[in-house]
Design an enzyme around this catalytic site. Structure first.
Site, PDB file in Angstrom:
ATOM      1  CG  ASN A 111     -78.487 100.695  22.774  1.00  0.00           C
ATOM      2  OD1 ASN A 111     -77.794  99.834  23.314  1.00  0.00           O
ATOM      3  ND2 ASN A 111     -78.138 101.970  22.735  1.00  0.00           N
ATOM      4  CB  THR A 156    -116.747  87.328  56.197  1.00  0.00           C
ATOM      5  OG1 THR A 156    -117.529  87.239  57.391  1.00  0.00           O
ATOM      6  CG2 THR A 156    -117.662  87.213  54.983  1.00  0.00           C
ATOM      7  CG  HIS A 157    -114.233  88.993  59.567  1.00  0.00           C
ATOM      8  ND1 HIS A 157    -113.611  90.216  59.701  1.00  0.00           N
ATOM      9  CD2 HIS A 157    -115.469  89.258  59.050  1.00  0.00           C
ATOM     10  CE1 HIS A 157    -114.447  91.182  59.303  1.00  0.00           C
ATOM     11  NE2 HIS A 157    -115.572  90.616  58.896  1.00  0.00           N
ATOM     12  CB  SER A 278     -92.642  64.370  57.749  1.00  0.00           C
ATOM     13  OG  SER A 278     -91.676  64.385  58.777  1.00  0.00           O
ATOM     14  CE  LYS A 284     -96.951  66.876  59.022  1.00  0.00           C
ATOM     15  NZ  LYS A 284     -96.238  67.950  59.656  1.00  0.00           N
ATOM     16  CD  GLU A 291     -96.719  73.623  53.298  1.00  0.00           C
ATOM     17  OE1 GLU A 291     -96.647  73.999  54.461  1.00  0.00           O
ATOM     18  OE2 GLU A 291     -96.223  72.546  52.913  1.00  0.00           O
TER      19      GLU A 291
HETATM   20  N1  ARG Z   1     -76.491  93.103  26.935  1.00  0.00           N
HETATM   21  C1  ARG Z   1     -77.058  94.396  26.749  1.00  0.00           C
HETATM   22  C2  ARG Z   1     -78.388  94.493  27.496  1.00  0.00           C
HETATM   23  O1  ARG Z   1     -78.898  93.523  27.838  1.00  0.00           O
HETATM   24  C3  ARG Z   1     -77.308  94.644  25.294  1.00  0.00           C
HETATM   25  C4  ARG Z   1     -77.323  96.090  24.928  1.00  0.00           C
HETATM   26  C5  ARG Z   1     -75.958  96.650  25.097  1.00  0.00           C
HETATM   27  N2  ARG Z   1     -75.892  97.980  24.622  1.00  0.00           N
HETATM   28  C6  ARG Z   1     -74.854  98.770  24.865  1.00  0.00           C
HETATM   29  N3  ARG Z   1     -74.905  99.962  24.399  1.00  0.00           N
HETATM   30  N4  ARG Z   1     -73.822  98.365  25.564  1.00  0.00           N
HETATM   31  O2  ARG Z   1     -78.902  95.549  27.731  1.00  0.00           O
END
Ligand code: ARG
Length: 463
Positions: A111, A156-157, A278, A284, A291
């Site tokens: 995490n 404008t517009h 084109s 063209k 775009e």
């Molecule tokens: N691949 C996970 C993500 O991108 C990584 C973290 C995973 N954490 C866990 N507790 N499973 O968030």
């Protein structure tokens, strides 16, 4: 099949369909340089505080270096059963460095690891975006400077309104991209915070030195709340918001390039190298680049919406939903950079059709305001002058003439205040140069804006 680092409590093997569904390796592999740099800093920090030995740290760092080289060479096998880039690298480390690899994940969770990786990635990309915006600003200043004396109709517009300098119009975009760049710089400040050490959500029992790890990874600050550190994606939302606004600006500029390059307008000509043809109509020449830039804008807005929606109801702290942050973020980064790059290439090759622009500014009563201003200077209240010139415009329209093509006698019918010098007031040069109010289109103002922009760009490159 590789064993999973988390399957100690599991009695059944993960179903293949689950592996395919939950895997993020197809896209998060691009985080590998950051994941490895983060792991190296983590090892060094663990050794510094004595959680692992110096020798173990050296072995881990060497192994990580080997893996980095394998990934750089493209000599690395990816496998859905290993879920993500973090687990791939750790699994490979076990093969490369042996049992010591089992110590790498001490005092760390995926995490805080993924939060670190995304921040490091986005920090680099934000810096690149800032550089591209700087170059784009310089390109716009060049275009403005090369066409200092070109007069065009201001709208404008989408109706012709008053004459402006083409350079003034371009410098308006300079201002937009200047603000965009400032937004990215500001956002960078909040990206540049190190989350590592938050572990899963609550911090860790090990005596880690987060500030030392931050120094190794060149972060000026560390996060101050471990739950926030793993749950926060504001920094990515902020980037996407800045990217969306920047795409609005690119899209507006593109829209003008598309309109201006039509035979109806004929204001600019795109170079053949930056246009396409084109397959059916031989005559063209299409403005596909602007775009497509205009078209790509929606993708970036979509990424912003995706991330806002992804995060909006998530309880604290980390949730696996958050894995879905990466694809929209990567796509927006790639899209924005590509759009900036192509404009940097295309804009210097645009031909500005001076005569067409000047002619367009001379037709359509763009001097009506100036005639009213003339009357005001002779003492008439503005509302009265407005009505008076309105009648003159109606008269001229009837005759199929412009205001400055009416005779003095004709003009005098609308007000006895009108004298022979009226005609000087109705020329393009006069109209431009009298607009000297701060920020107005007068030649001297625009020259100053260009000089200021040049100075700002020079100061930034020397800073
Ligand atoms: N691949 C996970 C993500 O991108 C990584 C973290 C995973 N954490 C866990 N507790 N499973 O968030």
């Amino acid at each position: 099949m590789a064993e999973k680092p988390w399957d100690g409590r599991f009695s059944e093997k993960t179903d293949k369909s689950v592996e395919a569904f939950t895997s993020s390796i197809a896209y998060d592999r691009r985080l590998y340089p950051y994941d490895i740099a983060g792991s190296i800093a983590h090892c060094r920090m663990l050794a510094k505080v004595g959680v692992i030995t110096d020798e173990e740290s050296v072995q881990l760092v060497e192994g990580l270096g080997t893996i980095k080289r394998e990934l750089d060479r493209g000599d690395f096998t990816f496998d859905d059963s290993l879920e993500d880039i973090h687990m791939h690298i750790e699994a490979r480390l076990l093969q490369v460095a042996g049992k010591v690899a089992q110590k790498l994940h001490t005092a760390r969770s995926r995490n805080d690891q993924v939060a670190l990786d995304v921040r490091m990635y986005l920090r680099d990309e934000t810096r690149r975006t800032i550089d591209l915006l700087q170059t784009l600003r310089a390109v716009l200043v060049d275009l403005a400077e090369d066409h200092r004396d070109v007069v065009m109709p201001g709208y404008t517009h989408t109706q012709r309104a008053q004459p402006v300098l083409f350079a003034h119009h371009m410098m308006a975009y300079y201002e937009m991209f200047n603000r965009d760049q400032a937004r990215f710089s500001d956002c960078l400040d909040r990206i540049d915070v190190m989350p590592l050490g938050a572990a899963a959500l609550a911090g860790t029992t090990y005596p880690i030195d987060r500030v030392y790890a931050a120094q190794l990874l060149d972060f000026p600050r560390v996060s101050t709340n471990s739950m926030d550190a793993v749950a926060d994606r504001d920094f990515a939302m902020e980037f996407l918001a800045a990217a969306s606004i920047c795409m609005v600006h690119l899209s507006r500029l593109s829209e003008e390039f598309v309109l201006w390059s039509t035979s109806e307008f004929g204001f600019i000509t795109l170079s053949d190298a930056f246009a396409t043809g084109s397959s059916i109509m031989p005559q063209k020449k299409n403005p596909d680049i602007p775009e497509i830039v205009r078209g790509k804008t929606g993708r970036v807005f979509g990424s912003l919406m995706a991330l806002l929606t992804l995060m909006k109801s998530l309880p604290m702290a980390y949730n696996r939903d958050m894995q879905e942050d990466k694809e929209p973020l990567f796509d927006a980064v790639d899209t924005l950079e590509a759009c900036l790059q192509i404009n940097i290439q295309m804009i210097p090759r645009i031909t500005v059709n001076r005569e067409t622009l000047r002619k367009a500014a001379s037709v359509g009563f763009l001097n009506a305001t100036d005639m009213a201003d003339y009357l005001v200077n002779q003492g008439m209240p503005f509302r009265k002058a407005h009505a008076c010139v309105g009648s003159a415009v109606a008269h001229a329209l009837n005759k199929g003439k412009e205001l400055d093509q009416l005779s003095l006698d004709e003009l005098k019918q609308f007000s006895p205040l009108i004298k022979a010098d009226i005609f000087d007031h109705l020329t393009l040069e006069h109209m431009i140069d009298r607009r000297r109010s701060l920020g107005g289109t007068a030649t001297e103002n625009v020259a100053r804006a260009i000089a200021d922009a040049r100075k700002a760009l020079a100061d930034e490159t020397h800073a």
